[in-house]
Design an enzyme around this catalytic site. Structure first.
Site, PDB file in Angstrom:
ATOM      1  N   SER A 274      14.473  39.255   7.353  1.00 38.33           N
ATOM      2  CA  SER A 274      15.650  38.537   6.900  1.00 38.33           C
ATOM      3  C   SER A 274      16.700  39.446   6.301  1.00 38.33           C
ATOM      4  O   SER A 274      16.455  40.624   6.045  1.00 38.33           O
ATOM      5  CB  SER A 274      15.268  37.442   5.904  1.00 38.33           C
ATOM      6  OG  SER A 274      15.093  38.004   4.629  1.00 38.33           O
ATOM      7  N   GLY A 275      17.878  38.866   6.072  1.00 39.05           N
ATOM      8  CA  GLY A 275      18.997  39.593   5.500  1.00 39.05           C
ATOM      9  C   GLY A 275      19.010  39.527   3.981  1.00 39.05           C
ATOM     10  O   GLY A 275      19.909  40.063   3.343  1.00 39.05           O
ATOM     11  N   ASP A 276      18.026  38.829   3.404  1.00 34.14           N
ATOM     12  CA  ASP A 276      17.953  38.764   1.940  1.00 34.14           C
ATOM     13  C   ASP A 276      16.472  38.728   1.576  1.00 34.14           C
ATOM     14  O   ASP A 276      15.616  39.020   2.413  1.00 34.14           O
ATOM     15  CB  ASP A 276      18.754  37.555   1.434  1.00 34.14           C
ATOM     16  CG  ASP A 276      19.333  37.798   0.041  1.00 34.14           C
ATOM     17  OD1 ASP A 276      18.603  38.344  -0.802  1.00 34.14           O
ATOM     18  OD2 ASP A 276      20.489  37.431  -0.210  1.00 34.14           O
ATOM     19  N   ASP A 277      16.138  38.368   0.336  1.00 34.35           N
ATOM     20  CA  ASP A 277      14.750  38.419  -0.099  1.00 34.35           C
ATOM     21  C   ASP A 277      13.837  37.593   0.826  1.00 34.35           C
ATOM     22  O   ASP A 277      14.178  36.466   1.188  1.00 34.35           O
ATOM     23  CB  ASP A 277      14.637  37.878  -1.525  1.00 34.35           C
ATOM     24  CG  ASP A 277      15.555  38.634  -2.489  1.00 34.35           C
ATOM     25  OD1 ASP A 277      15.665  39.867  -2.365  1.00 34.35           O
ATOM     26  OD2 ASP A 277      16.175  37.986  -3.357  1.00 34.35           O
ATOM     27  N   SER A 308      12.923  43.551   5.259  1.00 32.44           N
ATOM     28  CA  SER A 308      14.238  43.200   4.705  1.00 32.44           C
ATOM     29  C   SER A 308      14.877  44.457   4.094  1.00 32.44           C
ATOM     30  O   SER A 308      14.724  44.733   2.905  1.00 32.44           O
ATOM     31  CB  SER A 308      14.081  42.103   3.650  1.00 32.44           C
ATOM     32  OG  SER A 308      15.348  41.745   3.163  1.00 32.44           O
TER      33      SER A 308
END
Ligand SMILES: *[C@@H]1O[C@H](CO)[C@@H](O)[C@H](O)[C@H]1NC(C)=O
Ligand SMILES: *[C@@H]1O[C@H](CO)[C@@H](O)[C@H](O)[C@H]1NC(C)=O
Ligand SMILES: *[C@@H]1O[C@H](CO)[C@@H](O)[C@H](O)[C@H]1NC(C)=O
Ligand SMILES: *[C@@H]1O[C@H](CO)[C@@H](O)[C@H](O)[C@H]1NC(C)=O
Ligand SMILES: *[C@@H]1O[C@H](CO)[C@@H](O)[C@H](O)[C@H]1NC(C)=O
Ligand SMILES: *[C@@H]1O[C@H](CO)[C@@H](O)[C@H](O)[C@H]1NC(C)=O
Ligand SMILES: *[C@@H]1O[C@H](CO)[C@@H](O)[C@H](O)[C@H]1NC(C)=O
Length: 496
Positions: A274-277, A308
């Site tokens: 993912s692009g975040d946590d 990530s």
């Protein structure tokens, strides 16, 4: 030509044989009554917190799986209609193979949404199909913009006993539209999440591929105890397992799973890019979160694999103003990820993060193996209380192996508010060729270490190799681990 779906679904551990007989009787009875033969089209088995007495297919409600026709009405009508079975054994809604374009729809209690392995739910690209709802009270506003927020793609509130599962079928949020609006600062309201369930208990989300969420992917929030009390003392049974969550690593705020003000959550066997946590544990934002006062407690995370590059494997915070307590993370793998189990907080947050237990992390190519941040800014407005400092206590990390790490640890408490009880034992951090010269930096923290390489900072004194097992991990299991899934089965027949 009407297709009719009939089903047999029940808990079958002990009565599997009886069920088989009943199934056969049902089919042959229909053959005699209607003078036609019934052929078994499909049968499936799945595991769930509850099985259902009634079932239907989205095609029974006019659904068309060609990727072009809108199925918004079909899904909304299906759920409305199937809600009548809530007190009569519940209902299963099957989505067959195909591409099913739809706007947001709401769930109902005692309900299972099942996606065939080749079924793809495609989120509508028409912004008018996303009604605006109130902000979450514990946040005071939307995350992207002041005021309301677009409703989540799959949404539920005040529910009990809901299952979203499938044979690894796919829910595609088609988030690129939203990411662009976000980057161009053209959002009027906060972006939708992919799946959000508020004020509910006994929820299962399992065996699916979730992709390209507009923002957070799975968001259970304000789980309630089955007696409806906000002050959750009982386990509310949120089960998230067997998910593959995918989003471009540069997409904004596409967190994987965000348990938020929930007691009793089990996340296991998930693979997240993912692009975040990958997992972000939350409980409200500054003065709104403090006032709402609903913590996240009794959270188990096991067998998580995370990729990530710009965020954490598991973040505790940054919104943690209602408190986070008793999180147990085990068997965590991260690859090309910024940090491991990170705490993010700051002045104004209030609340606490305490009794955190991490056992078994395997980390490959990381910026930081350990990262704790006490100066995370980002406030909802200017009314936060500068005296509201968080209490960070009893944070345990053990059995960690890391390789190709730029910096072993960056641990920063708050001046005048030290973060205490930090314990790190049996951790071997292999540094990258181009690692930072100083592998540990520590300020405003207190704690101890044993069996850690490279040698930690002076604020975490080494207790000697004989204390290698000293950090805590509670031996007794949490109530959420006692929740067992039943085997459910379903058979579709067609008259020929
Ligand atoms: C998910 O799929 C796995 C592998 O097919 C299966 O063993 C498991 O029972 C399923 N779990 C759920 C919760 O449906
Ligand atoms: C879904 O629930 C929300 C919040 O309760 C409500 O505003 C919305 O109208 C509901 N949507 C449908 C289609 O019923
Ligand atoms: C849902 O539950 C919350 C918390 O118990 C309550 O405040 C709210 O009024 C309920 N909403 C509905 C639509 O019943
Ligand atoms: C589910 O599908 C995803 C995406 O195609 C795939 O990467 C994953 O391995 C599948 N999971 C299972 C358990 O089959
Ligand atoms: C919540 O419940 C606990 C245990 O029953 C109790 O000690 C606490 O005071 C309650 N908190 C609130 C805000 O009611
Ligand atoms: C240290 O951690 C490694 C890796 O998790 C594990 O294999 C080993 O058993 C641990 N040693 C002790 C003494 O706990
Ligand atoms: C080590 O990390 C660097 C980035 O910091 C990366 O470019 C490199 O490929 C990694 N090497 C290995 C062996 O994984």
């Amino acid at each position: 030509m009407g297709r009719s779906w009939r089903s047999t679904a029940a808990s079958i551990q002990a009565i599997w044989a009886i069920m088989l007989v009943l199934g056969v009787l049902l089919i042959s009875t229909r053959t005699t009554v209607e003078g036609r033969k019934a052929r078994i089209l499909e049968s499936l088995e799945y595991s769930a917190i509850s099985c259902r007495g009634h079932s239907a297919s989205i095609t029974d409600y006019g659904g068309v799986g060609d990727g072009k026709a809108s199925n918004t009405k079909a899904f909304q009508n299906a759920v409305n209609d199937l809600s009548q079975y809530g007190s009569h054994g519940g209902a299963l809604l099957i989505v067959p193979a195909g591409k099913w374009l739809t706007g947001s729809f709401n769930l109902t209690s005692h309900f299972t949404l099942f996606l065939h392995k080749d079924a793809v739910l495609l989120a509508s690209q028409d912004i008018n199909e996303w009604p605006v709802i109130d902000p979450l009270p514990s946040y005071g506003r939307g995350r992207d913009a002041v005021g309301g927020r677009y409703i989540s793609f799959i949404f539920g509130t005040n529910l009990t006993d809901v299952v979203i599962t499938g044979d690894n079928g796919t829910i595609d949020g088609q988030g690129a539209l939203w990411w662009q609006l976000f980057h161009k600062k053209k959002l009027k309201y906060t972006r939708p999440y992919l799946i959000e369930i508020l004020h509910s208990d006994n929820i299962q989300i399992s065996n699916l591929t979730l992709m390209n969420s507009p923002a957070w992917t799975v968001h259970p929030v304000y789980s309630r105890s089955p007696d409806g009390n906000k002050n959750v003392s009982k386990c509310s049974n949120i089960i998230v397992q067997g998910l593959t969550i995918l989003a471009p690593v540069t997409s904004p705020n596409t967190d994987g799973i965000n348990p938020d003000s929930c007691t009793g959550t089990r996340i296991q066997d998930c693979y997240i890019v993912s692009g975040d946590d990958c997992v972000a544990v939350k409980s409200g934002w500054d003065e709104y979160g403090i006032a709402y006062g609903m913590p996240t407690k009794q959270l188990v995370i096991r067998r998580l694999t995370c990729i990530s590059p710009y965020s954490a494997t598991i973040a505790l915070g940054s919104e943690m103003s209602g408190g986070i307590q008793d999180v147990r993370a085990e068997d965590i793998v991260a690859i090309n990820t910024e940090s491991g189990v990170r705490i993010k907080t700051g002045v104004g947050r209030g609340g606490y993060v305490k009794d955190i237990y991490v056992r078994g992390m395997s980390l490959h190519t990381m910026k930081w193996a350990f990262w704790i941040t006490g100066n995370y800014g980002n406030h909802p407005d200017t009314h936060y209380d500068p005296k509201a400092v968080p209490a960070i206590q009893n944070i345990n990390y053990m059995n960690v192996v890391a390789e190709n790490v730029s910096m072993a640890a960056r641990l920063e408490g708050i001046s005048g508010d030290p973060f205490t009880g930090i314990c790190i034992s049996n951790a071997t951090i292999g540094l990258a060729k181009k690692a930072k010269k100083v592998p540990w930096t520590c300020t405003d923290i207190e704690g101890k270490t044993s069996g850690v390489t490279p040698p930690p900072c002076g604020l975490l004194p080494d207790q000697g190799p004989e204390k290698i097992g000293m950090c805590n991990f509670p031996p007794e299991s949490l109530p959420i681990d006692a929740v067992e899934l039943k085997k459910c089965s379903y058979t579709a027949t067609k008259h020929i």
